[in-house]
Design a protein around this motif. Structure first.
Motif, PDB file in Angstrom:
ATOM      1  N   ASP A  55      34.866   4.595  19.810  1.00  0.00           N
ATOM      2  CA  ASP A  55      34.110   4.736  21.053  1.00  0.00           C
ATOM      3  C   ASP A  55      35.028   4.954  22.253  1.00  0.00           C
ATOM      4  OD1 ASP A  55      31.725   4.421  19.700  1.00  0.00           O
ATOM      5  OD2 ASP A  55      31.681   2.243  20.013  1.00  0.00           O
ATOM      6  N   ASP A  56      36.279   4.500  22.120  1.00  0.00           N
ATOM      7  CA  ASP A  56      37.268   4.672  23.192  1.00  0.00           C
ATOM      8  C   ASP A  56      37.953   6.037  23.128  1.00  0.00           C
ATOM      9  OD1 ASP A  56      38.724   4.299  20.882  1.00  0.00           O
ATOM     10  OD2 ASP A  56      39.887   2.608  21.649  1.00  0.00           O
ATOM     11  N   ARG A  57      37.466   6.911  22.223  1.00  0.00           N
ATOM     12  CA  ARG A  57      37.987   8.274  22.020  1.00  0.00           C
ATOM     13  C   ARG A  57      39.419   8.281  21.492  1.00  0.00           C
ATOM     14  NH1 ARG A  57      34.852  12.178  22.166  1.00  0.00           N
ATOM     15  NH2 ARG A  57      36.393  13.672  22.803  1.00  0.00           N
ATOM     16  N   LYS A  58      39.807   7.213  20.797  1.00  0.00           N
ATOM     17  CA  LYS A  58      41.126   7.149  20.161  1.00  0.00           C
ATOM     18  C   LYS A  58      40.948   7.235  18.649  1.00  0.00           C
ATOM     19  CE  LYS A  58      43.343   4.492  23.779  1.00  0.00           C
ATOM     20  NZ  LYS A  58      43.988   3.242  24.146  1.00  0.00           N
ATOM     21  N   TRP A  59      41.869   7.955  18.003  1.00  0.00           N
ATOM     22  CA  TRP A  59      41.840   8.117  16.554  1.00  0.00           C
ATOM     23  C   TRP A  59      42.389   6.868  15.878  1.00  0.00           C
ATOM     24  CZ3 TRP A  59      39.474  12.221  14.437  1.00  0.00           C
ATOM     25  CH2 TRP A  59      39.263  13.332  15.245  1.00  0.00           C
ATOM     26  N   TYR A  60      41.843   6.541  14.700  1.00  0.00           N
ATOM     27  CA  TYR A  60      42.329   5.409  13.916  1.00  0.00           C
ATOM     28  C   TYR A  60      42.078   5.662  12.433  1.00  0.00           C
ATOM     29  CZ  TYR A  60      37.440   3.954  13.492  1.00  0.00           C
ATOM     30  OH  TYR A  60      36.104   3.912  13.202  1.00  0.00           O
ATOM     31  N   LEU A  61      42.833   4.966  11.580  1.00  0.00           N
ATOM     32  CA  LEU A  61      42.607   5.011  10.143  1.00  0.00           C
ATOM     33  C   LEU A  61      41.524   3.999   9.805  1.00  0.00           C
ATOM     34  CD1 LEU A  61      46.218   5.122   8.666  1.00  0.00           C
ATOM     35  CD2 LEU A  61      44.520   6.938   8.614  1.00  0.00           C
ATOM     36  N   VAL A  62      40.521   4.423   9.069  1.00  0.00           N
ATOM     37  CA  VAL A  62      39.438   3.527   8.670  1.00  0.00           C
ATOM     38  C   VAL A  62      40.027   2.388   7.841  1.00  0.00           C
ATOM     39  CG1 VAL A  62      37.304   3.348   7.331  1.00  0.00           C
ATOM     40  CG2 VAL A  62      37.731   5.368   8.749  1.00  0.00           C
ATOM     41  N   GLY A  63      39.718   1.160   8.232  1.00  0.00           N
ATOM     42  CA  GLY A  63      40.221  -0.026   7.548  1.00  0.00           C
ATOM     43  C   GLY A  63      41.573  -0.504   8.041  1.00  0.00           C
ATOM     44  N   LEU A  64      42.280   0.330   8.800  1.00  0.00           N
ATOM     45  CA  LEU A  64      43.605  -0.012   9.327  1.00  0.00           C
ATOM     46  C   LEU A  64      43.698   0.409  10.794  1.00  0.00           C
ATOM     47  CD1 LEU A  64      45.629   1.284   6.272  1.00  0.00           C
ATOM     48  CD2 LEU A  64      45.336  -1.107   6.901  1.00  0.00           C
ATOM     49  N   PRO A  65      42.832  -0.105  11.648  1.00  0.00           N
ATOM     50  CA  PRO A  65      42.767   0.391  13.020  1.00  0.00           C
ATOM     51  C   PRO A  65      44.027   0.168  13.844  1.00  0.00           C
ATOM     52  CG  PRO A  65      41.445  -1.589  12.792  1.00  0.00           C
ATOM     53  CD  PRO A  65      41.888  -1.191  11.412  1.00  0.00           C
ATOM     54  N   GLY A  66      44.896  -0.761  13.467  1.00  0.00           N
ATOM     55  CA  GLY A  66      46.100  -1.029  14.256  1.00  0.00           C
ATOM     56  C   GLY A  66      47.313  -0.213  13.839  1.00  0.00           C
ATOM     57  N   LEU A  67      47.194   0.559  12.753  1.00  0.00           N
ATOM     58  CA  LEU A  67      48.343   1.317  12.256  1.00  0.00           C
ATOM     59  C   LEU A  67      48.572   2.556  13.113  1.00  0.00           C
ATOM     60  CD1 LEU A  67      50.423   1.269   9.945  1.00  0.00           C
ATOM     61  CD2 LEU A  67      48.895   2.761   8.678  1.00  0.00           C
ATOM     62  N   LYS A  68      49.806   2.756  13.547  1.00  0.00           N
ATOM     63  CA  LYS A  68      50.169   3.908  14.370  1.00  0.00           C
ATOM     64  C   LYS A  68      50.122   5.185  13.517  1.00  0.00           C
ATOM     65  CE  LYS A  68      54.044   5.729  16.968  1.00  0.00           C
ATOM     66  NZ  LYS A  68      55.476   5.638  17.140  1.00  0.00           N
ATOM     67  N   LEU A  69      49.418   6.196  13.986  1.00  0.00           N
ATOM     68  CA  LEU A  69      49.273   7.448  13.249  1.00  0.00           C
ATOM     69  C   LEU A  69      50.476   8.371  13.397  1.00  0.00           C
ATOM     70  CD1 LEU A  69      45.530   8.239  14.023  1.00  0.00           C
ATOM     71  CD2 LEU A  69      46.477   7.292  11.926  1.00  0.00           C
ATOM     72  N   ASP A  70      51.029   8.446  14.601  1.00  0.00           N
ATOM     73  CA  ASP A  70      52.163   9.347  14.849  1.00  0.00           C
ATOM     74  C   ASP A  70      53.314   9.012  13.920  1.00  0.00           C
ATOM     75  OD1 ASP A  70      51.539  11.132  17.163  1.00  0.00           O
ATOM     76  OD2 ASP A  70      51.053   9.177  18.035  1.00  0.00           O
ATOM     77  N   GLY A  71      53.791  10.022  13.201  1.00  0.00           N
ATOM     78  CA  GLY A  71      54.950   9.854  12.339  1.00  0.00           C
ATOM     79  C   GLY A  71      54.643   9.473  10.912  1.00  0.00           C
ATOM     80  N   LEU A  72      53.372   9.226  10.572  1.00  0.00           N
ATOM     81  CA  LEU A  72      53.042   8.902   9.185  1.00  0.00           C
ATOM     82  C   LEU A  72      53.270  10.111   8.306  1.00  0.00           C
ATOM     83  CD1 LEU A  72      49.679   6.894   9.249  1.00  0.00           C
ATOM     84  CD2 LEU A  72      51.945   6.025   8.698  1.00  0.00           C
ATOM     85  N   GLU A  73      53.849   9.900   7.145  1.00  0.00           N
ATOM     86  CA  GLU A  73      53.989  10.967   6.158  1.00  0.00           C
ATOM     87  C   GLU A  73      52.655  11.089   5.443  1.00  0.00           C
ATOM     88  OE1 GLU A  73      56.983  12.355   2.571  1.00  0.00           O
ATOM     89  OE2 GLU A  73      57.244  10.392   3.472  1.00  0.00           O
ATOM     90  N   VAL A  74      52.107  12.304   5.383  1.00  0.00           N
ATOM     91  CA  VAL A  74      50.784  12.525   4.794  1.00  0.00           C
ATOM     92  C   VAL A  74      50.847  13.639   3.759  1.00  0.00           C
ATOM     93  CG1 VAL A  74      49.521  11.715   6.812  1.00  0.00           C
ATOM     94  CG2 VAL A  74      50.080  14.133   6.621  1.00  0.00           C
ATOM     95  N   ARG A  75      49.843  13.614   2.866  1.00  0.00           N
ATOM     96  CA  ARG A  75      49.694  14.716   1.913  1.00  0.00           C
ATOM     97  C   ARG A  75      48.218  14.933   1.646  1.00  0.00           C
ATOM     98  NH1 ARG A  75      51.939  12.143  -3.811  1.00  0.00           N
ATOM     99  NH2 ARG A  75      50.157  10.778  -4.199  1.00  0.00           N
ATOM    100  N   MET A  76      47.904  16.198   1.319  1.00  0.00           N
ATOM    101  CA  MET A  76      46.526  16.619   1.021  1.00  0.00           C
ATOM    102  C   MET A  76      46.583  17.663  -0.075  1.00  0.00           C
ATOM    103  SD  MET A  76      45.007  17.055   4.839  1.00  0.00           S
ATOM    104  CE  MET A  76      43.324  16.533   4.626  1.00  0.00           C
ATOM    105  N   GLU A  77      45.525  17.721  -0.854  1.00  0.00           N
ATOM    106  CA  GLU A  77      45.404  18.763  -1.882  1.00  0.00           C
ATOM    107  C   GLU A  77      45.256  20.109  -1.238  1.00  0.00           C
ATOM    108  OE1 GLU A  77      45.593  18.690  -5.275  1.00  0.00           O
ATOM    109  OE2 GLU A  77      46.150  16.587  -5.140  1.00  0.00           O
TER     110      GLU A  77
END
Length: 77
Positions: A55-77
């Motif tokens: 609601d605050d227009r900030k992105w978050y990981l579902v279930g881990l709202p305090g985890l910083k997104l910037d810099g996370l290593e990610v992968r997708m099919e």
């Protein structure tokens, strides 16, 4: 498999990442959308996740709202 590091793209207003395509070129994923599933690496373990916007227009990981997104290593099919 697309593999990269998350960053916030202020132009699109979304988190995004670059990856190396099959031809060896650097590719722009184009922005992750709400509900889109991907994996992120934490302590050498790949964990399935999805992002949402609060609601605050900030992105978050579902279930881990305090985890910083910037810099996370990610992968997708």
């Amino acid at each position: 498999m697309k593999l990269g590091t998350l960053f916030y793209d202020s132009e699109s207003g979304r988190y995004n990442f670059f990856y190396v395509g099959g031809d060896g070129d650097r590719c722009d994923y184009g922005g992750i959308h709400c509900g889109e599933v991907f994996e992120f690496k934490l302590n050498d373990v790949w964990i399935p996740a999805r992002v949402e916007m609060g609601d605050d227009r900030k992105w978050y990981l579902v279930g881990l709202p305090g985890l910083k997104l910037d810099g996370l290593e990610v992968r997708m099919e």
